[in-house]
Design a protein around this motif. Structure first.
Motif, PDB file in Angstrom:
ATOM      1  N   GLY A   1     -15.072  16.836   1.125  1.00 43.29           N
ATOM      2  CA  GLY A   1     -15.038  15.853   2.201  1.00 43.29           C
ATOM      3  C   GLY A   1     -13.666  15.735   2.832  1.00 43.29           C
ATOM      4  N   ASN A   2     -13.610  14.919   3.876  1.00 42.24           N
ATOM      5  CA  ASN A   2     -12.374  14.732   4.639  1.00 42.24           C
ATOM      6  C   ASN A   2     -12.166  13.242   4.883  1.00 42.24           C
ATOM      7  OD1 ASN A   2     -11.529  17.671   5.592  1.00 42.24           O
ATOM      8  ND2 ASN A   2     -13.756  17.523   5.773  1.00 42.24           N
ATOM      9  N   PRO A   3     -11.672  12.514   3.887  1.00 47.08           N
ATOM     10  CA  PRO A   3     -11.499  11.073   4.033  1.00 47.08           C
ATOM     11  C   PRO A   3     -10.204  10.722   4.759  1.00 47.08           C
ATOM     12  CG  PRO A   3     -10.775  11.745   1.868  1.00 47.08           C
ATOM     13  CD  PRO A   3     -11.292  12.989   2.545  1.00 47.08           C
ATOM     14  N   SER A   4      -9.958   9.419   4.874  1.00 54.01           N
ATOM     15  CA  SER A   4      -8.655   8.910   5.288  1.00 54.01           C
ATOM     16  C   SER A   4      -8.017   8.219   4.100  1.00 54.01           C
ATOM     17  CB  SER A   4      -8.795   7.920   6.451  1.00 54.01           C
ATOM     18  OG  SER A   4      -9.203   8.574   7.634  1.00 54.01           O
ATOM     19  N   VAL A   5      -6.721   8.435   3.926  1.00 52.57           N
ATOM     20  CA  VAL A   5      -5.956   7.804   2.856  1.00 52.57           C
ATOM     21  C   VAL A   5      -4.869   6.961   3.517  1.00 52.57           C
ATOM     22  CG1 VAL A   5      -4.444   8.180   0.878  1.00 52.57           C
ATOM     23  CG2 VAL A   5      -6.437   9.657   1.221  1.00 52.57           C
ATOM     24  N   ALA A   6      -4.920   5.656   3.293  1.00 55.11           N
ATOM     25  CA  ALA A   6      -3.966   4.725   3.916  1.00 55.11           C
ATOM     26  C   ALA A   6      -3.907   4.934   5.425  1.00 55.11           C
ATOM     27  CB  ALA A   6      -2.584   4.890   3.300  1.00 55.11           C
ATOM     28  N   GLY A   7      -5.077   5.211   6.029  1.00 55.25           N
ATOM     29  CA  GLY A   7      -5.169   5.383   7.472  1.00 55.25           C
ATOM     30  C   GLY A   7      -4.850   6.772   7.980  1.00 55.25           C
ATOM     31  N   THR A   8      -4.432   7.693   7.092  1.00 49.62           N
ATOM     32  CA  THR A   8      -4.100   9.056   7.490  1.00 49.62           C
ATOM     33  C   THR A   8      -5.262   9.996   7.166  1.00 49.62           C
ATOM     34  OG1 THR A   8      -1.744   8.720   7.083  1.00 49.62           O
ATOM     35  CG2 THR A   8      -2.525  10.998   7.131  1.00 49.62           C
ATOM     36  N   PRO A   9      -5.806  10.718   8.158  1.00 54.25           N
ATOM     37  CA  PRO A   9      -6.866  11.678   7.844  1.00 54.25           C
ATOM     38  C   PRO A   9      -6.320  12.784   6.926  1.00 54.25           C
ATOM     39  CG  PRO A   9      -6.769  11.230  10.209  1.00 54.25           C
ATOM     40  CD  PRO A   9      -5.532  10.637   9.606  1.00 54.25           C
ATOM     41  N   VAL A  10      -7.057  13.079   5.877  1.00 55.32           N
ATOM     42  CA  VAL A  10      -6.665  14.140   4.955  1.00 55.32           C
ATOM     43  C   VAL A  10      -7.827  15.112   4.822  1.00 55.32           C
ATOM     44  CG1 VAL A  10      -5.025  12.671   3.728  1.00 55.32           C
ATOM     45  CG2 VAL A  10      -7.380  12.853   2.894  1.00 55.32           C
TER      46      VAL A  10
ATOM     47  N   MET B   1       0.830  -1.199   0.000  1.00 53.54           N
ATOM     48  CA  MET B   1       0.000   0.000   0.000  1.00 53.54           C
ATOM     49  C   MET B   1       0.873   1.262   0.000  1.00 53.54           C
ATOM     50  SD  MET B   1      -3.180  -0.869  -0.027  1.00 53.54           S
ATOM     51  CE  MET B   1      -4.091  -2.402   0.167  1.00 53.54           C
ATOM     52  N   ARG B   2       0.407   2.246  -0.702  1.00 54.32           N
ATOM     53  CA  ARG B   2       1.076   3.550  -0.628  1.00 54.32           C
ATOM     54  C   ARG B   2       0.585   4.306   0.607  1.00 54.32           C
ATOM     55  NH1 ARG B   2       2.877   5.972  -6.387  1.00 54.32           N
ATOM     56  NH2 ARG B   2       2.795   4.059  -7.620  1.00 54.32           N
ATOM     57  N   HIS B   3       1.429   5.245   1.074  1.00 56.96           N
ATOM     58  CA  HIS B   3       1.111   6.033   2.253  1.00 56.96           C
ATOM     59  C   HIS B   3       1.292   7.518   1.967  1.00 56.96           C
ATOM     60  CE1 HIS B   3       2.015   2.012   3.874  1.00 56.96           C
ATOM     61  NE2 HIS B   3       1.064   2.294   4.730  1.00 56.96           N
ATOM     62  N   VAL B   4       0.694   8.336   2.818  1.00 55.70           N
ATOM     63  CA  VAL B   4       0.727   9.786   2.634  1.00 55.70           C
ATOM     64  C   VAL B   4       2.090  10.333   3.053  1.00 55.70           C
ATOM     65  CG1 VAL B   4      -0.282  11.976   3.380  1.00 55.70           C
ATOM     66  CG2 VAL B   4      -1.767   9.984   2.965  1.00 55.70           C
ATOM     67  N   LEU B   5       2.694  11.106   2.155  1.00 53.29           N
ATOM     68  CA  LEU B   5       3.916  11.836   2.494  1.00 53.29           C
ATOM     69  C   LEU B   5       3.594  13.227   3.019  1.00 53.29           C
ATOM     70  CD1 LEU B   5       6.366  11.076  -0.480  1.00 53.29           C
ATOM     71  CD2 LEU B   5       6.550  10.270   1.888  1.00 53.29           C
ATOM     72  N   ARG B   6       2.804  13.977   2.236  1.00 50.87           N
ATOM     73  CA  ARG B   6       2.457  15.351   2.608  1.00 50.87           C
ATOM     74  C   ARG B   6       1.079  15.693   2.052  1.00 50.87           C
ATOM     75  NH1 ARG B   6       7.454  19.041   0.617  1.00 50.87           N
ATOM     76  NH2 ARG B   6       7.210  17.701  -1.226  1.00 50.87           N
ATOM     77  N   GLN B   7       0.456  16.694   2.676  1.00 48.23           N
ATOM     78  CA  GLN B   7      -0.771  17.269   2.153  1.00 48.23           C
ATOM     79  C   GLN B   7      -0.481  18.715   1.754  1.00 48.23           C
ATOM     80  OE1 GLN B   7      -4.422  16.556   4.436  1.00 48.23           O
ATOM     81  NE2 GLN B   7      -3.258  15.261   5.847  1.00 48.23           N
ATOM     82  N   HIS B   8      -0.962  19.112   0.585  1.00 47.78           N
ATOM     83  CA  HIS B   8      -0.707  20.459   0.069  1.00 47.78           C
ATOM     84  C   HIS B   8      -2.037  21.188  -0.092  1.00 47.78           C
ATOM     85  CE1 HIS B   8       3.476  19.327  -0.880  1.00 47.78           C
ATOM     86  NE2 HIS B   8       2.958  18.161  -1.239  1.00 47.78           N
ATOM     87  N   ARG B   9      -2.217  22.222   0.721  1.00 47.54           N
ATOM     88  CA  ARG B   9      -3.473  22.978   0.689  1.00 47.54           C
ATOM     89  C   ARG B   9      -3.593  23.766  -0.611  1.00 47.54           C
ATOM     90  NH1 ARG B   9      -4.763  28.222   2.505  1.00 47.54           N
ATOM     91  NH2 ARG B   9      -2.645  28.421   3.340  1.00 47.54           N
ATOM     92  N   ALA B  10      -4.795  23.789  -1.172  1.00 49.55           N
ATOM     93  CA  ALA B  10      -5.066  24.618  -2.344  1.00 49.55           C
ATOM     94  C   ALA B  10      -5.102  26.080  -1.914  1.00 49.55           C
ATOM     95  CB  ALA B  10      -6.390  24.217  -2.976  1.00 49.55           C
ATOM     96  N   LEU B  11      -4.269  26.904  -2.540  1.00 44.50           N
ATOM     97  CA  LEU B  11      -4.155  28.305  -2.164  1.00 44.50           C
ATOM     98  C   LEU B  11      -5.124  29.148  -2.982  1.00 44.50           C
ATOM     99  CD1 LEU B  11      -0.258  28.502  -1.966  1.00 44.50           C
ATOM    100  CD2 LEU B  11      -1.908  28.057  -0.111  1.00 44.50           C
TER     101      LEU B  11
END
Length: 282
Positions: free
Chosen positions: A205-214, A1-11
Protein backbone atom coordinates in the motif's frame (compact mmCIF):
# COMPACT_ATOMS: atom_id res chain seq x y z
CA UNK A 1 4.07 14.05 16.38
CA UNK A 2 7.01 12.61 14.52
CA UNK A 3 7.53 13.51 10.86
CA UNK A 4 9.13 11.86 7.84
CA UNK A 5 12.80 12.62 7.24
CA UNK A 6 13.49 10.29 4.31
CA UNK A 7 12.09 7.30 2.46
CA UNK A 8 14.45 4.45 1.58
CA UNK A 9 13.43 2.19 -1.29
CA UNK A 10 13.92 -1.55 -0.85
CA UNK A 11 16.57 -2.58 -3.38
CA UNK A 12 16.14 -5.80 -5.35
CA UNK A 13 18.61 -8.54 -4.44
CA UNK A 14 17.14 -11.93 -5.35
CA UNK A 15 18.49 -15.08 -3.67
CA UNK A 16 18.32 -18.04 -6.06
CA UNK A 17 14.66 -18.07 -7.21
CA UNK A 18 13.47 -16.18 -4.13
CA UNK A 19 12.34 -12.64 -4.92
CA UNK A 20 14.09 -10.43 -2.35
CA UNK A 21 14.10 -6.70 -1.64
CA UNK A 22 16.22 -5.06 1.05
CA UNK A 23 15.52 -1.56 2.45
CA UNK A 24 18.13 -1.80 5.20
CA UNK A 25 21.06 -1.43 5.02
CA UNK A 26 21.13 0.90 2.02
CA UNK A 27 23.66 3.39 0.63
CA UNK A 28 22.16 6.30 2.62
CA UNK A 29 21.42 4.42 5.85
CA UNK A 30 23.84 1.70 7.07
CA UNK A 31 21.67 0.95 10.11
CA UNK A 32 18.84 2.37 12.18
CA UNK A 33 20.24 1.62 15.64
CA UNK A 34 19.45 -0.99 16.94
CA UNK A 35 17.79 -2.25 13.73
CA UNK A 36 20.42 -3.67 11.39
CA UNK A 37 18.87 -5.41 8.41
CA UNK A 38 15.56 -6.23 6.75
CA UNK A 39 14.90 -8.65 3.92
CA UNK A 40 11.48 -8.70 2.24
CA UNK A 41 11.05 -12.05 0.48
CA UNK A 42 8.19 -12.26 -2.02
CA UNK A 43 5.32 -11.95 -2.46
CA UNK A 44 5.48 -14.70 -5.04
CA UNK A 45 3.88 -18.03 -5.84
CA UNK A 46 6.04 -21.16 -5.85
CA UNK A 47 5.04 -23.89 -8.32
CA UNK A 48 4.60 -27.52 -7.27
CA UNK A 49 7.81 -29.54 -6.91
CA UNK A 50 9.90 -26.50 -6.01
CA UNK A 51 13.21 -26.33 -4.12
CA UNK A 52 11.80 -24.12 -1.37
CA UNK A 53 13.65 -21.53 0.65
CA UNK A 54 17.43 -21.47 0.05
CA UNK A 55 18.62 -20.85 3.63
CA UNK A 56 20.41 -24.05 4.58
CA UNK A 57 22.59 -24.34 7.71
CA UNK A 58 24.51 -21.12 8.47
CA UNK A 59 25.88 -19.46 11.63
CA UNK A 60 25.03 -16.27 13.53
CA UNK A 61 26.49 -14.43 16.53
CA UNK A 62 25.81 -11.16 18.30
CA UNK A 63 22.21 -10.24 17.43
CA UNK A 64 18.63 -11.45 17.10
CA UNK A 65 16.53 -12.38 14.07
CA UNK A 66 12.77 -11.90 13.87
CA UNK A 67 10.95 -13.59 10.99
CA UNK A 68 7.39 -12.65 10.03
CA UNK A 69 5.61 -15.26 7.91
CA UNK A 70 3.03 -13.19 6.02
CA UNK A 71 2.16 -15.94 3.53
CA UNK A 72 3.18 -19.58 3.26
CA UNK A 73 5.24 -21.34 5.91
CA UNK A 74 8.82 -21.76 7.07
CA UNK A 75 10.63 -24.56 8.90
CA UNK A 76 13.33 -23.81 11.47
CA UNK A 77 16.04 -26.07 12.89
CA UNK A 78 19.10 -25.05 14.90
CA UNK A 79 22.11 -26.38 16.77
CA UNK A 80 20.36 -25.74 20.09
CA UNK A 81 17.86 -28.47 19.28
CA UNK A 82 14.94 -26.17 18.42
CA UNK A 83 12.67 -27.21 15.57
CA UNK A 84 9.34 -25.91 14.29
CA UNK A 85 7.22 -25.20 11.23
CA UNK A 86 5.53 -21.79 11.45
CA UNK A 87 2.61 -20.98 9.17
CA UNK A 88 1.00 -17.82 7.82
CA UNK A 89 0.69 -15.09 10.42
CA UNK A 90 3.25 -16.68 12.73
CA UNK A 91 6.55 -15.34 14.07
CA UNK A 92 10.00 -16.80 14.71
CA UNK A 93 12.24 -14.95 17.20
CA UNK A 94 15.79 -16.24 17.51
CA UNK A 95 18.52 -14.93 19.80
CA UNK A 96 21.83 -15.88 18.18
CA UNK A 97 23.77 -14.52 21.16
CA UNK A 98 27.06 -16.35 21.64
CA UNK A 99 26.54 -18.32 18.45
CA UNK A 100 24.52 -21.06 16.83
CA UNK A 101 23.85 -22.65 13.47
CA UNK A 102 20.35 -22.63 12.04
CA UNK A 103 18.49 -23.45 8.85
CA UNK A 104 15.37 -21.75 7.48
CA UNK A 105 13.85 -23.92 4.80
CA UNK A 106 10.49 -24.93 3.40
CA UNK A 107 8.80 -28.03 4.78
CA UNK A 108 8.40 -31.00 2.45
CA UNK A 109 4.69 -30.31 2.00
CA UNK A 110 5.35 -26.82 0.63
CA UNK A 111 8.04 -28.07 -1.73
CA UNK A 112 5.62 -30.69 -3.00
CA UNK A 113 2.54 -28.51 -3.53
CA UNK A 114 3.93 -24.96 -3.78
CA UNK A 115 1.84 -21.89 -3.03
CA UNK A 116 2.12 -18.21 -2.08
CA UNK A 117 5.08 -17.04 -0.01
CA UNK A 118 5.94 -13.73 1.65
CA UNK A 119 8.36 -13.44 4.58
CA UNK A 120 10.06 -10.53 6.32
CA UNK A 121 13.24 -11.04 8.34
CA UNK A 122 14.54 -8.32 10.63
CA UNK A 123 17.91 -8.32 12.42
CA UNK A 124 18.04 -6.54 15.77
CA UNK A 125 21.41 -5.75 17.35
CA UNK A 126 22.40 -6.72 20.88
CA UNK A 127 24.58 -4.51 23.12
CA UNK A 128 28.06 -5.71 24.05
CA UNK A 129 26.84 -6.95 27.43
CA UNK A 130 24.41 -9.35 25.71
CA UNK A 131 26.33 -10.47 22.64
CA UNK A 132 27.42 -13.66 24.38
CA UNK A 133 24.07 -14.45 25.95
CA UNK A 134 22.84 -18.04 25.56
CA UNK A 135 21.16 -18.70 22.20
CA UNK A 136 17.37 -19.08 22.30
CA UNK A 137 14.46 -19.60 19.92
CA UNK A 138 10.69 -19.21 20.09
CA UNK A 139 8.25 -19.88 17.27
CA UNK A 140 4.59 -18.90 17.63
CA UNK A 141 1.66 -19.46 15.29
CA UNK A 142 -0.92 -16.87 14.23
CA UNK A 143 -3.31 -17.84 17.04
CA UNK A 144 -0.61 -17.08 19.62
CA UNK A 145 -0.21 -13.47 18.46
CA UNK A 146 -2.71 -10.95 19.90
CA UNK A 147 -4.78 -9.42 17.11
CA UNK A 148 -5.96 -6.08 18.50
CA UNK A 149 -8.84 -4.44 16.69
CA UNK A 150 -8.39 -0.74 15.90
CA UNK A 151 -10.77 1.45 13.86
CA UNK A 152 -10.49 0.16 10.31
CA UNK A 153 -7.74 -2.36 10.98
CA UNK A 154 -5.74 -4.70 13.18
CA UNK A 155 -2.54 -4.48 15.20
CA UNK A 156 -0.81 -7.85 15.56
CA UNK A 157 1.24 -7.31 18.72
CA UNK A 158 4.45 -9.34 18.76
CA UNK A 159 6.49 -7.76 21.56
CA UNK A 160 6.21 -4.77 23.85
CA UNK A 161 2.88 -3.11 24.61
CA UNK A 162 0.08 -1.45 22.69
CA UNK A 163 -2.70 0.13 24.70
CA UNK A 164 -3.27 -2.23 27.58
CA UNK A 165 -2.04 -5.35 25.76
CA UNK A 166 1.35 -7.04 25.85
CA UNK A 167 2.98 -9.09 23.12
CA UNK A 168 3.97 -12.73 23.72
CA UNK A 169 7.67 -12.27 22.90
CA UNK A 170 9.82 -10.71 25.61
CA UNK A 171 12.79 -8.97 24.01
CA UNK A 172 16.11 -8.87 25.86
CA UNK A 173 16.37 -5.17 25.05
CA UNK A 174 12.75 -4.03 25.30
CA UNK A 175 12.02 -3.99 21.56
CA UNK A 176 8.37 -3.33 20.70
CA UNK A 177 7.29 -4.90 17.41
CA UNK A 178 3.99 -5.29 15.57
CA UNK A 179 2.46 -5.69 12.15
CA UNK A 180 -0.43 -3.38 11.25
CA UNK A 181 -3.12 -3.83 8.61
CA UNK A 182 -5.45 -0.95 7.73
CA UNK A 183 -8.44 -0.75 5.42
CA UNK A 184 -8.95 2.09 2.96
CA UNK A 185 -9.99 5.22 4.83
CA UNK A 186 -8.55 4.14 8.18
CA UNK A 187 -6.46 6.42 10.39
CA UNK A 188 -4.31 5.26 13.29
CA UNK A 189 -1.90 6.85 15.75
CA UNK A 190 0.96 4.58 16.82
CA UNK A 191 3.14 5.11 19.90
CA UNK A 192 6.72 6.33 19.39
CA UNK A 193 8.19 6.96 22.86
CA UNK A 194 10.67 9.82 23.01
CA UNK A 195 14.31 8.82 22.67
CA UNK A 196 13.47 5.52 20.98
CA UNK A 197 14.26 4.61 17.38
CA UNK A 198 11.17 3.93 15.27
CA UNK A 199 11.21 1.22 12.60
CA UNK A 200 8.51 1.70 9.97
CA UNK A 201 8.46 -0.35 6.77
CA UNK A 202 5.60 -0.20 4.27
CA UNK A 203 4.99 -3.79 3.23
CA UNK A 204 2.00 -3.07 1.00
CA UNK A 205 0.00 0.00 0.00
CA UNK A 206 0.81 3.69 -0.16
CA UNK A 207 -0.28 5.41 3.06
CA UNK A 208 0.45 8.85 4.46
CA UNK A 209 2.70 9.17 7.50
CA UNK A 210 2.32 12.42 9.47
CA UNK A 211 0.69 13.92 6.37
CA UNK A 212 3.50 12.87 4.00
CA UNK A 213 2.61 10.38 1.23
CA UNK A 214 4.93 7.37 1.43
CA UNK A 215 5.39 4.41 -0.86
CA UNK A 216 5.13 0.66 -0.78
CA UNK A 217 8.37 -1.26 -0.17
CA UNK A 218 10.04 1.75 1.47
CA UNK A 219 11.60 2.14 4.91
CA UNK A 220 10.35 5.38 6.44
CA UNK A 221 12.95 7.27 8.49
CA UNK A 222 11.36 9.57 11.08
CA UNK A 223 12.60 12.49 13.12
CA UNK A 224 12.79 12.60 16.93
CA UNK A 225 10.26 15.39 17.29
CA UNK A 226 7.43 13.63 19.07
CA UNK A 227 6.07 10.58 20.82
CA UNK A 228 3.56 9.28 18.28
CA UNK A 229 3.15 8.63 14.54
CA UNK A 230 -0.02 9.29 12.53
CA UNK A 231 -0.88 6.86 9.73
CA UNK A 232 -3.63 7.46 7.15
CA UNK A 233 -4.61 4.82 4.57
CA UNK A 234 -6.36 5.72 1.33
CA UNK A 235 -6.07 2.06 0.25
CA UNK A 236 -5.42 -1.22 2.10
CA UNK A 237 -2.06 -1.02 3.87
CA UNK A 238 0.27 -3.44 5.67
CA UNK A 239 3.07 -2.07 7.88
CA UNK A 240 5.92 -3.50 9.92
CA UNK A 241 6.24 -1.20 12.92
CA UNK A 242 8.38 -1.14 16.02
CA UNK A 243 10.49 0.97 18.35
CA UNK A 244 13.52 0.35 20.55
CA UNK A 245 16.20 2.12 22.56
CA UNK A 246 19.31 2.88 20.47
CA UNK A 247 22.42 1.04 21.67
CA UNK A 248 24.97 3.68 20.70
CA UNK A 249 27.97 1.34 20.43
CA UNK A 250 30.43 0.67 17.59
CA UNK A 251 29.13 -1.97 15.17
CA UNK A 252 31.24 -4.24 12.99
CA UNK A 253 29.32 -6.60 10.72
CA UNK A 254 30.74 -9.38 8.59
CA UNK A 255 28.27 -11.70 6.89
CA UNK A 256 26.32 -13.53 9.61
CA UNK A 257 28.24 -11.98 12.54
CA UNK A 258 27.59 -8.58 14.16
CA UNK A 259 30.03 -7.55 16.91
CA UNK A 260 31.67 -4.43 18.34
CA UNK A 261 35.22 -4.86 17.01
CA UNK A 262 37.04 -6.44 14.10
CA UNK A 263 38.87 -8.70 16.55
CA UNK A 264 35.54 -10.07 17.79
CA UNK A 265 34.56 -10.82 14.20
CA UNK A 266 37.76 -12.82 13.71
CA UNK A 267 37.05 -14.67 16.96
CA UNK A 268 33.57 -15.53 15.71
CA UNK A 269 34.93 -16.93 12.47
CA UNK A 270 37.52 -19.02 14.32
CA UNK A 271 34.95 -20.30 16.82
CA UNK A 272 32.53 -21.29 14.06
CA UNK A 273 35.26 -23.06 12.09
CA UNK A 274 36.30 -24.88 15.27
CA UNK A 275 32.77 -26.21 15.70
CA UNK A 276 31.99 -24.18 18.83
CA UNK A 277 28.58 -23.13 17.47
CA UNK A 278 27.47 -26.76 17.37
CA UNK A 279 25.67 -28.44 14.50
CA UNK A 280 22.10 -29.15 13.50
CA UNK A 281 21.26 -32.77 14.45
CA UNK A 282 20.82 -35.08 11.49
Amino acid sequence: MRHVLRQHRALRDDIADLTTRRPLPNPALPQLDPFLFLNHHGPQVYPPHNRGLPFGPHPHRGFETVSFILKGEMAHRDSGGHESVIGEGGIQWMTAGSGLVHAEISPASFKQTGGPLEILQLWVNLPARLKFTAPAYTGLQREDIPAIAVPGGTVNLISGTFGGDEGPFHSLTGVAMMTVTLDAGAQLTLPAPRGRTVFLYVVAGNPSVAGTPVREAHLIELDQGGDSVDIAASEPVTLLYGHADPIGEPTVAHGPFVMNTREEIMDAIRDYEAGKFGAIPA
